[in-house]
Design a protein around this motif. Structure first.
Motif, PDB file in Angstrom:
ATOM      1  N   ASN A  10       4.220 -10.657   0.611  1.00 35.88           N
ATOM      2  CA  ASN A  10       2.693 -10.916   1.239  1.00 35.88           C
ATOM      3  C   ASN A  10       2.677  -9.385   1.927  1.00 35.88           C
ATOM      4  O   ASN A  10       1.990  -9.370   2.484  1.00 35.88           O
ATOM      5  N   PRO A  12       0.773  -6.299   2.291  1.00 37.77           N
ATOM      6  CA  PRO A  12      -0.178  -5.561   2.855  1.00 37.77           C
ATOM      7  C   PRO A  12      -0.482  -4.355   2.158  1.00 37.77           C
ATOM      8  O   PRO A  12      -1.284  -3.958   1.088  1.00 37.77           O
ATOM      9  N   GLN A  15       0.916  -4.797  -1.796  1.00 34.45           N
ATOM     10  CA  GLN A  15       0.060  -5.247  -2.117  1.00 34.45           C
ATOM     11  C   GLN A  15      -0.991  -3.834  -3.203  1.00 34.45           C
ATOM     12  O   GLN A  15      -1.631  -3.992  -3.894  1.00 34.45           O
ATOM     13  N   PRO A  41      -2.429 -11.389   3.565  1.00 38.33           N
ATOM     14  CA  PRO A  41      -2.307 -10.842   2.295  1.00 38.33           C
ATOM     15  C   PRO A  41      -3.021 -11.730   1.327  1.00 38.33           C
ATOM     16  O   PRO A  41      -3.352 -12.997   1.796  1.00 38.33           O
TER      17      PRO A  41
END
Length: 69
Positions: A10, A12, A15, A41
């Protein structure tokens, strides 16, 4: 924008890279991953609002649909 988040940690930053890649693949739009701001996240499936800083004084919010692999 449908995104498969592949990062189990997770993170960021990773992502944001997934979101940038999905925008390029689905809509042929280049979004610099450094311009994508994820405050927390994306840990759950579903639709999330994500901020994109288009210019230092201009932002846009996109809807990201996190889907299962």
């Amino acid at each position: 924008l449908k995104v498969k988040i592949v990062d189990a940690q997770n993170d960021p930053a990773k992502q944001a890279n997934d979101i940038s890649d999905a925008a390029k693949a689905q809509y042929k739009v280049d979004i610099d991953k450094k311009k994508i701001e994820i405050k927390e996240p994306l840990k759950t499936l579903g639709v999330h609002d994500v901020l994109v800083r288009v210019h230092p004084e201009i932002t846009s919010t996109i809807k990201v649909n996190v889907v299962a692999e």
